[in-house]
Design an enzyme around this catalytic site. Structure first.
Site, PDB file in Angstrom:
ATOM      1  CG  HIS A 108       4.018  -6.799  -1.377  1.00  0.00           C
ATOM      2  ND1 HIS A 108       3.203  -7.360  -0.428  1.00  0.00           N
ATOM      3  CD2 HIS A 108       3.336  -5.496  -1.689  1.00  0.00           C
ATOM      4  CE1 HIS A 108       2.047  -6.731  -0.149  1.00  0.00           C
ATOM      5  NE2 HIS A 108       2.480  -5.717  -0.874  1.00  0.00           N
ATOM      6  CG  ASP A 144       4.633  -6.757   2.766  1.00  0.00           C
ATOM      7  OD1 ASP A 144       5.258  -7.755   2.739  1.00  0.00           O
ATOM      8  OD2 ASP A 144       3.290  -6.717   3.022  1.00  0.00           O
TER       9      ASP A 144
END
Ligand code: GRF
Length: 195
Positions: A108, A144
């Site tokens: 990410h 996330d």
């Protein structure tokens, strides 16, 4: 040797870095398949390396869970022991996450828990962050939110565009992902909950 499935949606430069690393004789993992939710340009990297590439499109399924089940079938068929989301721009459904996590990791482009979501680089710039970076983490059922495995930071330059900053992040991201996968394969980085 650890068998890896890689999931992508875009150009696949992180995938390419993994493929290049895996082509080295001493790399402790093997990429057994590459999957996508779309006809991603990056699938060409897999095909060029002679690695099976598949597309499973969400629109062909009645629900996100059904899409995830079809994706899981492909990965299971290749007997992958680690699934790497390297630029897959979709949230994996809960059933998929339950089957593979914690042997399911994502890269990410931000320093999580800061700037989760699909526009992490844009969001960091909009917030005026002085530093951002990249996080490799285990995927859990949130967006996330899973345990962080590795991070690398970059200072934001004044006046930098989203594309410029993202490219500088990706220059850190590619080697960080390769190193993380290597360490998981060697057992020097333990995934949480895995013996
Ligand atoms: C990476 O920065 C990844 O973290 C983000 O999308 C980008 C994918 O880049 N989610 P690429 O397709 O590997 O070049």
């Amino acid at each position: 040797m650890l068998k890896i499935a890689v999931l992508i949606s875009g150009g696949g430069s992180n995938l390419k870095a993994l493929l290049d690393a895996a082509a080295e004789p001493d790399f402790p993992a093997q990429i057994v398949c590459v999957g996508s939710d779309t006809d991603a340009d990056g699938l060409e990297h897999a095909r060029a390396a002679g690695i099976p590439a598949f597309v499973v499109r969400p629109r062909d399924f009645g629900s996100r869970e059904d899409w995830g089940a079809a994706l899981a079938d492909e990965i299971r068929a290749h007997d992958a022991g680690l699934v790497v989301s390297a630029g897959l721009m979709r949230i994996l459904p809960a059933g998929f996450v339950r089957e593979f996590s914690p042997r399911l990791i994502n890269t990410h482009p931000a320093l999580l828990p800061a700037f989760p979501g699909a526009h992490a680089v844009r969001d960091a710039l909009a917030a005026g962050a002085a530093r951002t970076g990249v996080t490799v983490h285990v995927i859990d059922e949130g967006v996330d939110t899973g345990p962080v495995l590795r991070q690398a930071a970059v200072d934001v330059r004044p006046g930098e565009t989203e594309a410029e900053l993202h490219e500088r992040i990706k220059q850190l991201e590619r080697p960080l992902l390769v190193q993380t996968v290597r360490d998981i394969a060697l057992g020097t980085l333990r995934l949480p909950g895995v013996g």
